[in-house]
Write a protein that holds these residues in place. Structure first.
Motif, PDB file in Angstrom:
ATOM      1  N   TYR A 185      20.867 116.541  -2.458  1.00 48.55           N
ATOM      2  CA  TYR A 185      20.772 116.280  -1.018  1.00 48.55           C
ATOM      3  C   TYR A 185      21.617 117.281  -0.232  1.00 48.55           C
ATOM      4  CZ  TYR A 185      18.514 111.741  -1.853  1.00 48.55           C
ATOM      5  OH  TYR A 185      17.642 110.762  -2.219  1.00 48.55           O
ATOM      6  N   GLY A 186      22.846 117.481  -0.683  1.00 50.07           N
ATOM      7  CA  GLY A 186      23.739 118.402   0.005  1.00 50.07           C
ATOM      8  C   GLY A 186      23.231 119.828  -0.034  1.00 50.07           C
TER       9      GLY A 186
ATOM     10  N   GLN B 290      28.805 111.896   0.897  1.00 46.70           N
ATOM     11  CA  GLN B 290      29.319 113.269   0.988  1.00 46.70           C
ATOM     12  C   GLN B 290      28.201 114.309   0.862  1.00 46.70           C
ATOM     13  OE1 GLN B 290      32.494 114.269   1.810  1.00 46.70           O
ATOM     14  NE2 GLN B 290      32.669 112.086   2.232  1.00 46.70           N
ATOM     15  N   THR B 291      27.022 113.875   0.443  1.00 42.46           N
ATOM     16  CA  THR B 291      25.896 114.819   0.352  1.00 42.46           C
ATOM     17  C   THR B 291      25.148 114.914   1.677  1.00 42.46           C
ATOM     18  OG1 THR B 291      24.292 113.146  -0.370  1.00 42.46           O
ATOM     19  CG2 THR B 291      25.594 114.222  -2.095  1.00 42.46           C
ATOM     20  N   GLN B 292      25.577 114.081   2.649  1.00 43.04           N
ATOM     21  CA  GLN B 292      24.942 114.116   3.970  1.00 43.04           C
ATOM     22  C   GLN B 292      25.801 114.936   4.937  1.00 43.04           C
ATOM     23  OE1 GLN B 292      21.848 112.653   4.150  1.00 43.04           O
ATOM     24  NE2 GLN B 292      22.260 112.332   1.980  1.00 43.04           N
TER      25      GLN B 292
ATOM     26  N   LEU C 233      27.934 118.816  -4.052  1.00 41.78           N
ATOM     27  CA  LEU C 233      27.012 118.449  -2.974  1.00 41.78           C
ATOM     28  C   LEU C 233      25.771 117.725  -3.462  1.00 41.78           C
ATOM     29  CD1 LEU C 233      27.104 121.595  -0.637  1.00 41.78           C
ATOM     30  CD2 LEU C 233      28.788 119.794  -0.946  1.00 41.78           C
ATOM     31  N   GLY C 234      25.375 117.991  -4.729  1.00 42.93           N
ATOM     32  CA  GLY C 234      24.178 117.344  -5.261  1.00 42.93           C
ATOM     33  C   GLY C 234      22.918 117.879  -4.590  1.00 42.93           C
TER      34      GLY C 234
ATOM     35  N   SER D  14      27.214 122.958  -6.370  1.00 40.93           N
ATOM     36  CA  SER D  14      26.022 122.124  -6.608  1.00 40.93           C
ATOM     37  C   SER D  14      26.412 120.766  -7.175  1.00 40.93           C
ATOM     38  CB  SER D  14      25.071 122.830  -7.585  1.00 40.93           C
ATOM     39  OG  SER D  14      24.655 124.059  -7.058  1.00 40.93           O
TER      40      SER D  14
ATOM     41  N   THR E  69      29.864 118.416   2.521  1.00 41.94           N
ATOM     42  CA  THR E  69      28.604 119.153   2.699  1.00 41.94           C
ATOM     43  C   THR E  69      28.635 119.958   3.990  1.00 41.94           C
ATOM     44  OG1 THR E  69      27.322 117.554   1.415  1.00 41.94           O
ATOM     45  CG2 THR E  69      26.103 118.881   2.997  1.00 41.94           C
TER      46      THR E  69
END
Length: 1129
Positions: free
Chosen positions: A847-848, A773-775, A844-845, A841, A786
């Motif tokens: 990466y996101g 999900q962060t991609q 998404l972390g 944040s 994301t």
């Protein structure tokens, strides 16, 4: 002695063993011809369905077996062209029929030998001999019936022989006999009734010996219950006593097998039904038990109709026909309820047995017989149900043939099988000691007490005693492989030697010896043949041929929550399928293997789907409960409390009071069951099944049930997360990040609780799903949260900022809606304040958030590209202005020649807005990471803060990139540098690019005074900014300058000093203007210089003081604050 030698030379035992095995192989091949080659249109030989050959095939069938090939050349001419192919493709089928004929010859020869030797048969004494004899008779009968059921048998044999004659000039040498056999056995039972007249005595003797076994096995559930059958705890004092019987092998002999012996046997020797009451009683009991018998696999035999048709043509059989009709009515009305009650009893009996043995596996030693009896009884009942459910007479009530609890019975069978496999060494230890310490002694005494014992028999029995005496527990402990097959075959031979008439040692006179040896043989099987015993007593491979009923049972099991815990029984049954294959028919092995794999896969997949759906329902409920705790729902409660204090009455009196969160946990009654309780119960039952075995092997393929659940949870969790964003492309609506985060956490809490039911690594599910999900896209190419949130913030929120509907308020660190004519469908503050950005944040972390930043930078780079075009349009004017900032008149004249001044400022403001949004996102990311990985973040921060000034820019940019990924602010934005450096203009040298960058800063500097004339440029102290977002220019100017001059390797400080000189010069000029319209918001624009310096890591207040008097800034602040107070007043 010569008689004994003669009987031993006949090798009756060996022939029975070989022919029985070959008979099953031939049945398998004939079954495959019927089902695959002739039953399946796709697999059927083309010659049998080709329209051009239809007349020729019909002619051959009509004239079969004598086909005149010479005088019918016209009809058969079409076949002449295909003769080579026909011979090649029909050879397998033709020679299968030849093999059947040879098998028939060998069986007839052996039956004649047995009659000549006047062999004595008694199932309770010479069990192996009698069982193999009856098996051979039934296998032979079944084979001939199966051959007669192949409709194309004449076409296949006739076509092959015609092709052979055309090719070789003569018929195949086997054809005359084979053709005659097919004609003779058109009505196989009628032919065999004639054939078995000489064998009637031997067959009837063997069948009548069943009167001691069959009626005792064929009891009602009530009789079983009264006898406390299979119960280990009914008599605790005898729990450790070995389960004994005079007829050990008969106790677990298949009831289905015995019924086939009796029904087919007494049809073949029907004369005994009129002369022997015992025979008639056995026949009647068998006919009352079933309305149809299994011929082979799913081929059934409707016994009442066939027997009635056969006896109709025999004189004096009216009574027998009446008996058959009476038995048929009894079977149709009473057999269903009888078997239903048996299954009900067996469910409880097997459950008790499995539970006790799981707790005390040592009891498997003395009570092994009970285990195999239980398995055999249960297997018989399941097969009976399967056979009859698929062949229910339409006039009858079908309820007796639908058992929604059959899964439970299969499950307990599998549990007993698992106990036997797991505790095999326990059983081995027990029976090794039993054989050496008891059986060997008793057998030795029996042999010593024999009045007559010929030398050959004496040698065999002595070898039995010696073999058993030599056994020791140490052999089990050392893992030695036992093999008593030779001993069992010797006993079979001995039965044959001692059962012929006039044998020196006649077994009929020494029944105790026979019974003792049968017990010993059972004990040897407990040592070396446990797997074979499990196949013999509990093989359910027949389900392979009843795929649809099998699937129906499975779905009924899943639909019933109380039965779903037993659903693993169905995949486990798929492990049995390969045991029904035979080496004489290797071609079906692949077909059955594929079916077992597909069924097992389907069952496990359905179980995982069902569990996934239950988990999803629980998650939905938990998300609803979690939603009730959101801050937005407490407003009404606070309002009511405030009104109560001020004693204001609000709302209607009859309005129901809203339930507070947590009410659902308050129970007034233990019996009260909520929907969530039901879901948890159903889930725990199903998860028990999924967790029952770590893996199971089907046809050398390993299946792991838990992995099915894991993969389904991953897919559903992914879809649920995306679904919970509630993104609507048409209305551009999306869930607030904080609300989505609350729902995701509720979902994850439920998923974590799954580890209490099933041994799966739910953290792996979280890692796989949340990382995807962060991609931008997940592993299936679907959009992620994301991409959804990135698109929404860029296309919806920031677009409305550009349109002047939303402003960035630095004081609130959020974007806020402005009062405009067209109301927005969303409140910007609810999506961009600190708490929402932190939630974003979290979701998404790093990466996101990096992807979000890259998307923002792409938009900035497109704006910079447009700005460069505007610079190129005004390049000459800007070049002059750059060197004339100290000449006011010339600057004024040059400024008038500039074009697109407003466009430059607007685009720079848009860049500033995007960078302001990014700074909010970065700050939120830093806060989140500081909570999760504080030590790592502090290390990165320390690293960034201590970069030496002389460090190479490439190294510094790497550090900045690491810092930026951690949410830390950098002097030079690495993402912006990457985005801008990717812009490559054709036919422009690096020097020219650098010049354009410098002139862009000049353009912005000289354009700033025009902002003073804009009504919206007024500075608001409350928001610490301007309503038209020009305060964002400070961030844009600093970030763009830093990025551009890093790319072009220029001095950032020098260029910003130049900018400051030009900007201050231009702004000082408007101080002298007298036009009020032009200088409307002069003070508010002055403040931009202060903001630019405050924002910049490269400029200082001292530098500003040298260009722009601080007194002007102070006065400007004073003026805007004073104006703000006046406006608010």
């Amino acid at each position: 002695m010569s008689r004994a030698v003669m009987s031993s030379q006949q090798k009756i035992a060996e022939k029975l063993t070989i022919l029985n095995d070959r008979g099953i192989g031939m049945l398998t091949r004939i079954y495959n011809i019927k089902k695959q080659a002739c039953g399946d249109p796709k697999a059927k030989p083309s010659y049998l369905i080709d329209k051009n050959l239809e007349s020729a095939v019909k002619y051959i069938v009509k004239k079969f077996p004598v086909v005149d090939t010479r005088n019918n050349s016209q009809q058969l001419s079409q076949l002449h062209k295909e003769k080579q192919e026909i011979l090649k493709n029909l050879a397998l089928y033709y020679f299968t029929f030849v093999d059947v004929m040879e098998f028939k010859d060998h069986v007839s020869e052996l039956l004649n030998t047995i009659d000549a030797c006047q062999v004595f048969f008694d199932i309770t004494v010479n069990f192996d001999l009698t069982k193999n004899y009856l098996d051979l008779v039934v296998t032979y009968t079944t084979l001939m019936i199966m051959v007669s059921r192949i409709e194309e048998r004449k076409a296949i044999v006739g076509l092959y022989n015609y092709a052979h004659e055309m090719l070789h000039g003569a018929s195949d040498r086997e054809y005359p006999r084979l053709g005659q056999m097919i004609v003779d056995y058109e009505n196989p039972l009628k032919k065999m009734m004639e054939e078995f007249v000489p064998h009637s005595k031997s067959l009837s003797d063997a069948l009548i010996s069943l009167q001691m076994v069959y009626p005792r096995r064929n009891l009602s559930a009530e009789q079983w219950r009264n006898a406390q059958l299979l119960s280990l705890i009914s008599a605790p004092s005898t729990m450790l006593n070995p389960a004994q019987s005079d007829t050990m092998p008969c106790e677990y002999l298949s009831l289905d097998t015995m019924e086939k012996w009796i029904v087919f046997g007494f049809i073949l020797c029907h004369g005994n039904l009129n002369s022997d009451t015992a025979a008639l009683n056995l026949w009647k009991i068998a006919l009352q038990s079933s309305s149809c018998l299994a011929l082979f696999r799913d081929e059934v035999f409707h016994v009442h109709k066939v027997a009635e048709d056969l006896f109709m043509n025999i004189k004096g059989y009216n009574k027998r026909i009446a008996d058959i009709r009476e038995c048929r009515e009894t079977a149709l009305s009473h057999a269903g309820p009888l078997h239903r009650e048996r299954r009900k009893f067996l469910r409880s009996a097997l459950k008790e047995l499995a539970t006790v043995l799981a707790d005390q596996p040592g009891l498997l030693g003395p009570k092994a017989l009970f285990v195999f009896m239980a398995l055999s009884f249960a297997r018989d009942e399941i097969i009976w149900l399967l056979r009859h459910a698929d062949n229910i007479p339409r006039t009858r009530n079908s309820d007796d043939f639908i058992d929604k609890h059959v899964a439970e019975l299969i499950y307990y069978m599998e549990e007993l099988r698992a106990h036997v496999r797991k505790y095999g060494p326990v059983m081995q230890r027990y029976y090794v000691q039993y054989l050496s310490g008891f059986d060997a002694v008793v057998l030795n005494e029996l042999v010593q007490n024999l009045s007559v014992c010929p030398e050959d028999e004496s040698i065999i029995m002595s070898s039995f005693v010696n073999t058993m005496t030599s056994l020791s527990v140490k052999q089990v402990e050392d893992g030695e492989v036992f093999d008593f097959r030779g001993m069992r075959l010797d006993w079979f031979r001995l039965q044959a030697y001692t059962s012929v008439s006039k044998a020196s040692l006649n077994l009929s006179d020494h029944k105790e010896l026979g019974k003792m040896m049968n017990t010993i043989i059972f004990h040897t099987k407990m040592v070396d043949s446990l797997v074979e015993m499990l196949v013999e007593t509990s093989d359910l491979s027949i389900f392979c041929f009843y795929s649809r009923p099998f699937e129906k049972m499975f779905h009924q099991c899943l639909e019933l929550p109380s039965q779903s815990r037993y659903s693993i029984a169905f995949p486990l049954v798929c492990t049995h399928f390969m045991s029904c294959t035979h080496e004489l028919c290797p071609e079906e092995r692949h077909h059955i293997g594929d079916r077992s794999l597909s069924l097992c896969n389907m069952f496990l997949d359905e179980m995982a789907k069902q569990a996934r759906n239950l988990i999803t329902d629980i998650c939905t409920e938990q998300c609803t409960l979690s939603d009730q705790l959101l801050p937005k729902h407490c407003a009404k409660t606070i309002s009511q409390a405030v009104n109560k204090k001020s004693k204001k009455q609000t709302g209607k009196k009859g309005e129901p009071e809203r339930e507070k969160p947590g009410v659902e946990s308050m129970r007034k009654n233990r019996l009260l069951v909520t929907n969530l309780d039901k879901l948890h119960t159903a889930l725990s039952e199903l998860c028990f099944s999924i967790n029952y075995v770590p893996n199971l092997v089907v046809w050398e393929h390993t299946f792991t049930p838990r992995e099915y659940l894991t993969s389904h949870l991953e897919i559903r969790f992914t879809k649920s997360i995306v679904g919970m964003t509630m993104y609507n492309q048409a209305t551009q609506e999306i869930a607030k990040p904080s609300e989505l985060l609350t729902s995701v956490k509720a979902y994850m809490t439920v998923l974590q609780s799954i580890e209490n039911y099933v041994q799966i690594d739910i953290t792996r599910v979280f890692n796989n799903v949340l990382l995807q999900q962060t991609q931008h896209l997940d592993s299936h190419g679907e959009p992620t949260i994301t991409s959804l949130y990135t698109n929404w913030y860029l296309e919806t929120l920031l677009r409305q900022v550009s349109n002047g509907h939303i402003a960035y308020f630095p004081a609130m660190k959020a974007f806020v809606n402005l009062p405009t004519e067209s109301e927005l469908t969303f409140n910007a503050e609810e999506y961009s304040d600190i708490s929402e950005m932190r939630a974003l944040s979290e979701l998404l972390g790093p990466y996101g958030m990096k992807f979000l930043s890259e998307s923002l930078m792409w938009h900035i780079s497109s704006q910079v590209a447009e700005l460069k075009k505007l610079v190129v349009e005004n390049v000459d004017v800007l070049t002059q202005m750059r060197t004339s900032f100290d000449k006011p008149d010339q600057m004024a004249a040059l400024f008038k020649r500039l074009t697109s001044v407003d466009s430059v400022l607007k685009r720079m403001t848009i860049i500033g807005v995007i960078l302001s949004f990014r700074s909010l996102a970065q700050e939120a990311l830093r806060d989140v990471l500081s909570c999760h990985i504080p030590f790592l973040v502090s290390s990165v921060e320390d690293f960034k803060d201590h970069i030496p000034r002389e460090t190479d820019m490439k190294v510094a940019m790497n550090v900045y990139e690491l810092s930026s990924a951690s949410g830390l602010p950098c002097e030079i934005d690495p993402a912006l540098v990457v985005a801008l450096s990717s812009q490559k203009s054709e036919n422009i040298s690096p020097e020219e690019e650098y010049k354009i960058a410098c002139l862009l800063m000049v353009f912005v500097a000289v354009s700033l005074p025009t902002l003073a004339s804009n009504v919206m440029s007024q500075y608001s102290p409350a928001i610490e900014g301007h309503c038209n977002n020009i305060h964002c220019l400070a961030k844009a100017i600093n970030q763009i300058a830093a990025a551009l001059f890093t790319i072009h390797k220029g001095s950032i400080e020098d260029r910003l000093k130049e900018f400051l000189a030009l900007a201050s010069s231009s702004l000082l000029k408007i101080g002298q203007e007298t036009d009020k319209t032009t200088t409307r918001n002069r003070e508010s624009v002055y403040l931009l210089l202060d903001m630019i310096v405050q924002e910049s890591p490269f400029l200082t207040m001292d530098l500003l003081e040298s260009c722009f008097p601080y007194v002007l800034l102070r006065n400007a602040y004073h003026a805007v604050y004073k104006q703000s107070i006046t406006s608010s007043a």
